[in-house]
Motif scaffolding. Structure first.
Motif, short mmCIF file in Angstrom:
data_model
loop_
_atom_site.label_atom_id
_atom_site.label_comp_id
_atom_site.label_asym_id
_atom_site.label_seq_id
_atom_site.Cartn_x
_atom_site.Cartn_y
_atom_site.Cartn_z
N GLY A 110 0.83 -1.20 0.00
CA GLY A 110 0.00 0.00 0.00
C GLY A 110 0.87 1.25 0.00
O GLY A 110 1.92 1.28 -0.65
N ASN A 111 0.44 2.25 0.75
CA ASN A 111 1.19 3.50 0.86
C ASN A 111 1.40 3.88 2.32
O ASN A 111 0.49 3.76 3.14
N VAL A 112 2.63 4.33 2.63
CA VAL A 112 2.94 4.76 3.99
C VAL A 112 2.24 6.11 4.24
O VAL A 112 2.45 7.07 3.50
N ASP A 142 -1.72 2.50 4.39
CA ASP A 142 -3.05 2.36 3.80
C ASP A 142 -2.94 1.25 2.77
O ASP A 142 -2.31 1.42 1.72
N SER A 143 -3.52 0.08 3.08
CA SER A 143 -3.30 -1.11 2.26
C SER A 143 -4.03 -1.00 0.92
O SER A 143 -4.86 -0.10 0.70
N LEU A 144 -3.74 -1.94 0.03
CA LEU A 144 -4.38 -1.97 -1.28
C LEU A 144 -5.88 -2.19 -1.17
O LEU A 144 -6.63 -1.88 -2.10
N LEU A 145 -6.32 -2.77 -0.05
CA LEU A 145 -7.75 -2.95 0.20
C LEU A 145 -8.32 -1.81 1.03
O LEU A 145 -9.45 -1.89 1.51
N HIS A 146 -7.50 -0.75 1.22
CA HIS A 146 -7.90 0.47 1.93
C HIS A 146 -8.20 0.23 3.41
O HIS A 146 -9.08 0.86 3.99
N HIS A 147 -7.45 -0.69 4.00
CA HIS A 147 -7.43 -0.86 5.45
C HIS A 147 -6.19 -0.16 5.99
O HIS A 147 -5.11 -0.25 5.40
#
Length: 216
Positions: A110-112, A142-147
């Motif tokens: 994801g993104n830091v 923020d993970s690829l599944l937006h968690h």
């Protein structure tokens, strides 16, 4: 065997100290010097072993939460993460002994979105309060599944240096390195309550390889 870049300073000090002690033992102890020299070389071998970088095939992951470190799962419980999430979540803690590989890896892709270093105490790493009282770093992705997934490097009684090589806005790739800890420590991962936990207390983990949970 490939050594981690964090080994340079420690190995320089260790080799210099062992060379001096070895010379002094030969000079003063003569035929008994091996009593000192052999343990010193064993110690040096352990330092080399600590900084090893194993070859691992890191796969791409979307929903999988990957073990961020080599070690042993010592805690799985529902907690309230007060620093970033500020809500209830599942905490998975992995303890690293001085003999484990101490490379720290992203548990999810994801993104830091958050990072912070905290000064603190040096309680033994398996102590429950080490997560909030010890010197530590906190990183949120923020993970690829937006968690939002939070993970924390925690210094232990022996660990005195935490390296965190990431910044807000960086792309995180599960299983890939973002930091390092010297010597013996712990990593906490804070996951959403509906996460499917696939590990159990007592499991031995291999960083970057083993799946410890799945985001839903």
């Amino acid at each position: 065997m490939k050594l981690h870049k964090e080994s340079k300073g420690t190995l320089t000090v260790a080799i210099t100290a062992i060379a001096v002690l070895g010379f002094l033992s030969i000079y003063f102890l003569q035929m008994w010097s091996l009593v000192v020299i052999i343990p010193l070389f064993i110690l040096l071998g352990l330092v080399f072993w600590f900084f090893r970088v194993p070859n691992r095939d890191i796969l791409d992951h979307k929903e999988n939460v990957i073990a961020p470190v080599d070690g042993k799962v010592v805690m799985i419980k529902e907690v309230t993460e007060d620093e970033f999430l500020k809500e209830k979540c599942i905490q998975v803690s992995i303890f690293m002994s001085p003999l484990n590989v101490h490379i720290c890896r992203y548990p999810v892709s994801g993104n830091v979105v958050y990072k912070k270093h905290h000064k603190g105490k040096y309680l033994v790493a398996w102590h429950e309060k080490s997560s909030t009282d010890n010197e530590r770093t906190t990183i949120a992705v923020d993970s690829l599944l937006h968690h939002k997934v939070v993970f924390r490097q925690i210094a232990g009684y022996v660990a005195r240096r935490i390296v965190m090589n990431c910044n807000e806005g960086d792309a995180a790739k599960a299983g890939h390195e973002f930091g390092f800890i010297k010597f013996g420590s712990r990593m906490d991962i804070f996951l959403p309550l509906d996460t499917e936990i696939t590990c159990k207390i007592g499991d031995k983990t291999k960083g970057g390889i083993d799946v410890i949970a799945k985001l839903i």
